[in-house]
Design a protein around this motif. Structure first.
Motif, PDB file in Angstrom:
ATOM      1  N   THR A 161       0.839  -1.211   0.000  1.00  0.00           N
ATOM      2  CA  THR A 161       0.000   0.000   0.000  1.00  0.00           C
ATOM      3  C   THR A 161       0.869   1.255   0.000  1.00  0.00           C
ATOM      4  O   THR A 161       0.640   2.176  -0.791  1.00  0.00           O
ATOM      5  CB  THR A 161      -0.930  -0.029   1.230  1.00  0.00           C
ATOM      6  N   ILE A 165       1.135   4.017  -2.952  1.00  0.00           N
ATOM      7  CA  ILE A 165       0.828   5.444  -2.735  1.00  0.00           C
ATOM      8  C   ILE A 165       2.001   6.314  -3.184  1.00  0.00           C
ATOM      9  O   ILE A 165       1.823   7.297  -3.922  1.00  0.00           O
ATOM     10  CB  ILE A 165       0.480   5.707  -1.249  1.00  0.00           C
ATOM     11  N   PHE A 176      -2.287  12.201  -1.838  1.00  0.00           N
ATOM     12  CA  PHE A 176      -2.144  11.088  -0.896  1.00  0.00           C
ATOM     13  C   PHE A 176      -3.474  10.355  -0.694  1.00  0.00           C
ATOM     14  O   PHE A 176      -3.550   9.123  -0.798  1.00  0.00           O
ATOM     15  CB  PHE A 176      -1.619  11.648   0.433  1.00  0.00           C
ATOM     16  N   ALA A 179      -4.694   8.277  -3.715  1.00  0.00           N
ATOM     17  CA  ALA A 179      -3.875   7.069  -3.897  1.00  0.00           C
ATOM     18  C   ALA A 179      -4.247   6.022  -2.849  1.00  0.00           C
ATOM     19  O   ALA A 179      -4.358   4.822  -3.156  1.00  0.00           O
ATOM     20  CB  ALA A 179      -2.395   7.425  -3.805  1.00  0.00           C
ATOM     21  N   LEU A 180      -4.475   6.480  -1.607  1.00  0.00           N
ATOM     22  CA  LEU A 180      -4.861   5.533  -0.549  1.00  0.00           C
ATOM     23  C   LEU A 180      -6.225   4.904  -0.862  1.00  0.00           C
ATOM     24  O   LEU A 180      -6.412   3.686  -0.692  1.00  0.00           O
ATOM     25  CB  LEU A 180      -4.894   6.251   0.810  1.00  0.00           C
TER      26      LEU A 180
END
Ligand code: NAP
Ligand code: HSE
Length: 447
Positions: A161, A165, A176, A179-180
């Protein structure tokens, strides 16, 4: 031969992957294991929840006792995550004489010492290949393939993960949060994604790798943990200009004074192999005294890559069912009575170069003040660069790369620098790792 019956507890991303892989590849899996491996039961929390269509049929229940206490089930696969309930479940399965396969790194890192002792006392196996590196068979490599080596260092991108990211922030200029969200939707992130972002998931995995590499008990509470939340696109772009990428690494390093165990973001040179590992991919570099550097690469998360490791564990367990438990590969690679308790080095004593970013008011004397403080703490500068010029009186970023510096000295120097009137905000600091430099002399000195 009678098939081996499996009960899966947890039918989320990974559980569904296991059901599908076992079903799709059943013939080849059975030729490898010597017997059919059949999922007869699966346990979920919520029976009403809509699930993706699965390729196999089995009994679905919400009571894990239907699996742990079922005399027709041979192996329990724990895929619920977390520590407390998972620990109770695994203990119950062992008490009922079932072998266990799990992908749960938090469970192994935090409760593994006790669980392995219980399993061994009953001649049972807890297999956990999927707990580290998703589909990469890194546990088998360290435990068996590299058994002739003294391991000097493990350096790994071990959280898919975080790597996803950081890659998306840099390549696609995604923020951020977006992407998460993608990582969560793709099934990479943990149930609580803060575990990934904070570095805790990588620390769980590093705990396991270090124990197997050095023959030490699992020591999760001794790992230094730092996540990626403070990494900005700005830092990635400055690092890029200086020929570096920013990656989140897990590092286990043998030193004369003990073992360094740390997870944190790092600048690594663009020509290092690990700097080119992108997206959800994981890669683990292991340096052994005999083999030299080795690199192990593959998908670090996701339904089927993780299922690949779990099914391999199932095949391994089935193959050893009739063998003498005392002659099986030990859970943590070393014979339990021969584990040693090497100290874990205090993070304040570790030494690395640093990347520092400071926002300073552009006026005469500021740089001299900063370098004076660094000099007093015995920190020498390799690169210093002001990103904008002719900005008298305005705040500008200054980037510094230091030579090797002791962690405590850097922290103390930063505290002093942050007190200067000309400094705006906090100083960004990111460690820098040189992965191709291995100090082989220390391999002979510790442990
Ligand atoms: P997930 O998608 O959140 O699925 C968890 C499953 O467990 C769900 O089916 C849930 O039931 C069930 N569950 C939770 N608590 C339960 C309980 N007390 N009793 C019965 N069932 C329960 O999680 P996952 O991503 O598959 O991860 C599972 C494990 O694999 C975790 O330990 C994780 O760290 C590890 N892992 C995951 C990956 C990955 O890529 N996702 C990779 C490697 C390792 P409901 O569906 O009814 O809610
Ligand atoms: N959440 C974990 C990761 C899953 O992103 O690496 C694989 O262990």
């Amino acid at each position: 031969m009678k098939p081996i019956n499996i009960g899966i507890v947890g039918l989320g991303t990974v559980g569904c992957g296991v059901v599908n892989v076992l079903h799709r590849n059943r013939e080849e899996i059975s030729r490898r294991a010597g017997r059919d491996i059949c999922v007869t039961h699966a346990v979920v929390r919520d029976l009403e929840k809509k699930r993706p269509p699965l390729e196999a049929n089995f009994a679905l229940t919400s009571n894990s006792i239907d699996v742990t206490d079922n005399p027709n089930i041979d192996i329990v696969v724990e895929l619920i995550g977390g520590v407390r309930e998972a620990s109770q479940l695994v203990e119950r399965a062992l008490e009922k004489n079932k072998h266990v396969v799990t992908a749960n790194k938090a469970l192994i890192a935090q409760r593994g010492n006790e669980l392995f002792e219980l399993a061994s006392s009953k001649g049972l196996t807890i297999a956990f290949e999927a707990a580290v590196g998703g589909g990469i068979s890194i546990i088998k490599v360290l435990r068996e393939g590299l058994a002739g080596n003294r391991i000097y260092r493990i350096s790994g991108i071990i959280n898919g993960t975080s790597n996803y990211i950081l890659t998306e922030m840099f390549n696609s200029k995604l923020d951020f949060e977006s992407a998460l969200n993608n990582a969560t939707n793709l099934g990479y992130a943990e149930h609580d994604p803060s575990t990934d972002i904070s570095g805790t998931d990588a620390a769980h995995k590093l705990t396991i790798l270090a124990s197997i590499a050095y023959g030490i008990p699992l020591k999760f509470s001794d790992v230094y943990v730092e996540g990626i939340a403070h990494i900005t696109l700005e830092d990635m772009l400055y690092a890029d200009e200086l020929n570096y990428r920013i990656k989140h690494l897990g590092l286990a390093i043998r030193t004369p004074d003990g073992i360094e165990l740390r997870t944190h973001p790092c600048l690594i040179r663009k020509d290092e192999l690990l700097s080119n590992i992108n997206g959800v991919m994981n890669a683990i570099q292991i340096d052994g005294d005999a083999v030299g550097p080795t690199l192990h690469y593959g998908a670090g998360a996701g339904a089927e890559p993780t299922a690949s490791a779990i099914v391999a564990d199932l095949v391994d367990v089935v193959r050893t069912l009739t063998t003498d438990p005392n002659n099986r590969v030990p859970h943590l690679a070393f014979q339990p009575r021969l584990m040693v308790d090497v100290p874990i080095l205090d993070m304040k004593l570790t030494t690395t170069p640093y990347y520092l970013r400071l926002n300073v008011i552009d006026k005469p004397g500021v740089l001299a003040d900063i370098t004076e403080i660094l000099g007093r703490y015995d920190i020498s500068i390799e690169v210093i660069s002001q990103k904008e010029t002719n900005t008298q009186g305005r705040s500008v970023p200054i980037i510094i790369i230091t030579h090797d510096a002791v962690e405590k000295s850097i922290m103390d120097a930063i505290s002093e620098i942050e007190q200067l009137a000309a400094i705006n905000g906090l100083v960004q600091r990111i460690r820098l790792e040189r992965l191709s430099v291995v100090n082989k002399s220390v391999v002979q000195q510790v442990g």
